[in-house]
Design a protein around this motif. Structure first.
Motif, PDB file in Angstrom:
ATOM      1  N   THR A  67       2.020  10.654  -9.430  1.00 57.38           N
ATOM      2  CA  THR A  67       1.151  10.875 -10.583  1.00 57.38           C
ATOM      3  C   THR A  67       0.334  12.144 -10.383  1.00 57.38           C
ATOM      4  O   THR A  67       0.209  12.976 -11.296  1.00 57.38           O
ATOM      5  CB  THR A  67       0.224   9.657 -10.799  1.00 57.38           C
ATOM      6  OG1 THR A  67       1.057   8.511 -11.050  1.00 57.38           O
ATOM      7  CG2 THR A  67      -0.730   9.878 -11.958  1.00 57.38           C
ATOM      8  N   ARG A  68      -0.190  12.318  -9.197  1.00 57.91           N
ATOM      9  CA  ARG A  68      -0.962  13.526  -8.866  1.00 57.91           C
ATOM     10  C   ARG A  68      -0.069  14.766  -8.948  1.00 57.91           C
ATOM     11  O   ARG A  68      -0.491  15.822  -9.419  1.00 57.91           O
ATOM     12  CB  ARG A  68      -1.578  13.403  -7.476  1.00 57.91           C
ATOM     13  CG  ARG A  68      -2.524  14.533  -7.136  1.00 57.91           C
ATOM     14  CD  ARG A  68      -3.276  14.308  -5.839  1.00 57.91           C
ATOM     15  NE  ARG A  68      -4.131  13.138  -5.971  1.00 57.91           N
ATOM     16  CZ  ARG A  68      -4.175  12.131  -5.094  1.00 57.91           C
ATOM     17  NH1 ARG A  68      -3.435  12.155  -4.006  1.00 57.91           N
ATOM     18  NH2 ARG A  68      -4.976  11.104  -5.283  1.00 57.91           N
ATOM     19  N   GLN A  87       2.214   1.933  -3.452  1.00 58.48           N
ATOM     20  CA  GLN A  87       1.145   2.389  -4.341  1.00 58.48           C
ATOM     21  C   GLN A  87       0.768   3.841  -4.039  1.00 58.48           C
ATOM     22  O   GLN A  87       0.510   4.630  -4.947  1.00 58.48           O
ATOM     23  CB  GLN A  87      -0.093   1.492  -4.219  1.00 58.48           C
ATOM     24  CG  GLN A  87      -1.162   1.812  -5.253  1.00 58.48           C
ATOM     25  CD  GLN A  87      -0.662   1.641  -6.676  1.00 58.48           C
ATOM     26  OE1 GLN A  87      -0.139   0.594  -7.044  1.00 58.48           O
ATOM     27  NE2 GLN A  87      -0.791   2.686  -7.487  1.00 58.48           N
ATOM     28  N   THR A  88       0.794   4.214  -2.770  1.00 62.67           N
ATOM     29  CA  THR A  88       0.496   5.602  -2.390  1.00 62.67           C
ATOM     30  C   THR A  88       1.539   6.554  -2.960  1.00 62.67           C
ATOM     31  O   THR A  88       1.206   7.633  -3.470  1.00 62.67           O
ATOM     32  CB  THR A  88       0.416   5.740  -0.856  1.00 62.67           C
ATOM     33  OG1 THR A  88      -0.641   4.905  -0.383  1.00 62.67           O
ATOM     34  CG2 THR A  88       0.173   7.176  -0.436  1.00 62.67           C
ATOM     35  N   ILE A  98       3.367   6.080  -5.658  1.00 65.82           N
ATOM     36  CA  ILE A  98       3.112   6.140  -7.107  1.00 65.82           C
ATOM     37  C   ILE A  98       1.931   7.065  -7.392  1.00 65.82           C
ATOM     38  O   ILE A  98       2.001   7.936  -8.271  1.00 65.82           O
ATOM     39  CB  ILE A  98       2.849   4.730  -7.675  1.00 65.82           C
ATOM     40  CG1 ILE A  98       4.132   3.902  -7.625  1.00 65.82           C
ATOM     41  CG2 ILE A  98       2.292   4.805  -9.091  1.00 65.82           C
ATOM     42  CD1 ILE A  98       3.926   2.423  -7.893  1.00 65.82           C
ATOM     43  N   ASP A  99       0.844   6.904  -6.648  1.00 72.70           N
ATOM     44  CA  ASP A  99      -0.345   7.735  -6.850  1.00 72.70           C
ATOM     45  C   ASP A  99      -0.049   9.211  -6.590  1.00 72.70           C
ATOM     46  O   ASP A  99      -0.499  10.091  -7.337  1.00 72.70           O
ATOM     47  CB  ASP A  99      -1.496   7.271  -5.952  1.00 72.70           C
ATOM     48  CG  ASP A  99      -2.012   5.886  -6.304  1.00 72.70           C
ATOM     49  OD1 ASP A  99      -1.699   5.386  -7.415  1.00 72.70           O
ATOM     50  OD2 ASP A  99      -2.722   5.295  -5.461  1.00 72.70           O
ATOM     51  N   GLN A 100       0.727   9.484  -5.541  1.00 69.23           N
ATOM     52  CA  GLN A 100       1.055  10.869  -5.208  1.00 69.23           C
ATOM     53  C   GLN A 100       1.979  11.496  -6.253  1.00 69.23           C
ATOM     54  O   GLN A 100       1.842  12.685  -6.558  1.00 69.23           O
ATOM     55  CB  GLN A 100       1.698  10.947  -3.821  1.00 69.23           C
ATOM     56  CG  GLN A 100       0.743  10.663  -2.680  1.00 69.23           C
ATOM     57  CD  GLN A 100      -0.306  11.751  -2.529  1.00 69.23           C
ATOM     58  OE1 GLN A 100      -0.007  12.933  -2.638  1.00 69.23           O
ATOM     59  NE2 GLN A 100      -1.532  11.344  -2.283  1.00 69.23           N
ATOM     60  N   ARG A 129       7.516   6.317 -10.932  1.00 70.92           N
ATOM     61  CA  ARG A 129       6.071   6.238 -11.158  1.00 70.92           C
ATOM     62  C   ARG A 129       5.593   4.821 -11.452  1.00 70.92           C
ATOM     63  O   ARG A 129       4.428   4.509 -11.228  1.00 70.92           O
ATOM     64  CB  ARG A 129       5.663   7.168 -12.291  1.00 70.92           C
ATOM     65  CG  ARG A 129       5.667   8.620 -11.835  1.00 70.92           C
ATOM     66  CD  ARG A 129       4.942   9.537 -12.750  1.00 70.92           C
ATOM     67  NE  ARG A 129       3.563   9.177 -12.972  1.00 70.92           N
ATOM     68  CZ  ARG A 129       2.871   9.615 -14.006  1.00 70.92           C
ATOM     69  NH1 ARG A 129       3.423  10.400 -14.909  1.00 70.92           N
ATOM     70  NH2 ARG A 129       1.611   9.251 -14.155  1.00 70.92           N
ATOM     71  N   LYS A 153       0.816  -1.221   0.000  1.00 68.26           N
ATOM     72  CA  LYS A 153       0.000   0.000   0.000  1.00 68.26           C
ATOM     73  C   LYS A 153       0.850   1.272   0.000  1.00 68.26           C
ATOM     74  O   LYS A 153       0.512   2.258  -0.668  1.00 68.26           O
ATOM     75  CB  LYS A 153      -0.926   0.015   1.212  1.00 68.26           C
ATOM     76  CG  LYS A 153      -2.058  -0.958   1.118  1.00 68.26           C
ATOM     77  CD  LYS A 153      -2.946  -0.861   2.347  1.00 68.26           C
ATOM     78  CE  LYS A 153      -4.034  -1.896   2.293  1.00 68.26           C
ATOM     79  NZ  LYS A 153      -4.919  -1.829   3.459  1.00 68.26           N
TER      80      LYS A 153
END
Length: 193
Positions: free
Chosen positions: A13-14, A6-7, A9-11, A41, A3
């Motif tokens: 991307t954001r 993944q967080t 990577i998501d951050q 990423r 998790k």
């Protein structure tokens, strides 16, 4: 994938989206290569906590600058590169520098938008001048200049043409911080209203 990874990577991307830059331009702004940033990423490589926090901080500052129509170093470099003539390029450069001054006066962290390294202006003289002016403004505000402003002096003197000053007069009237970069522009030509 766990998790936390993944967080991250998501951050990231954001952060790219929030910055308003392409992934390659955002990687450059952060001082890394597009391929290296891509590995962050994708999760293949884990960025340091410092890099991750810097990416978030700079993306927020770039977003805020865009919302308030404040030029950043990447925007200034682009404006100079896309200028229709040399006079307009100078105006864009000085407007960007003036926007940096405004951000530095706020002392609220918004100057982080100028920590984002720019791409090239398409002219070595303007590239070095943008870096030197940016470093000078940060130093005048008592702040550490961004890493990207540490540039080598031009190998040959750059003395842009002047409408009424001779070459020797231009050189004589150039501030030391510019002369050290082998750029010669009279101090009065750096003043804006």
């Amino acid at each position: 994938m766990d998790k936390d990874s993944q967080t991250v990577i998501d951050q990231l991307t954001r952060a790219v989206t929030e910055s308003g830059l392409s992934q390659a331009a955002f990687a450059t702004a952060l001082g890394t290569s597009p391929s290296r940033f891509s590995t962050y990423r994708s999760g293949k490589t884990k960025p340091t906590a410092q890099f991750f926090l810097r990416a978030r901080r700079i993306s927020h500052a770039l977003h805020a600058a865009r919302e308030y129509r404040i030029m950043t170093a990447p925007a200034t470099a682009t404006a100079v590169r896309e200028a229709s003539d040399t006079d307009w390029a100078w105006r864009m450069l000085l407007q960007g520098r003036d926007h940096l001054r405004l951000l530095l006066q706020r002392r609220d962290g918004s100057e982080a938008a100028w920590e984002a390294a720019p791409g090239t202006t398409g002219h070595a003289g303007f590239d070095v001048l943008l870096a030197v002016l940016t470093a000078h403004e940060f130093e005048a505000a008592g702040e550490d200049p961004p890493e990207w402003t540490r540039v080598e002096a031009l190998p040959d003197p750059w003395v842009p043409e002047h409408p009424f000053l001779e070459r020797d007069e231009i050189i004589e009237q150039t501030p030391d911080y510019l002369a050290q970069a082998n750029i010669f522009v009279p101090a009065r030509d750096l003043v804006t209203a």
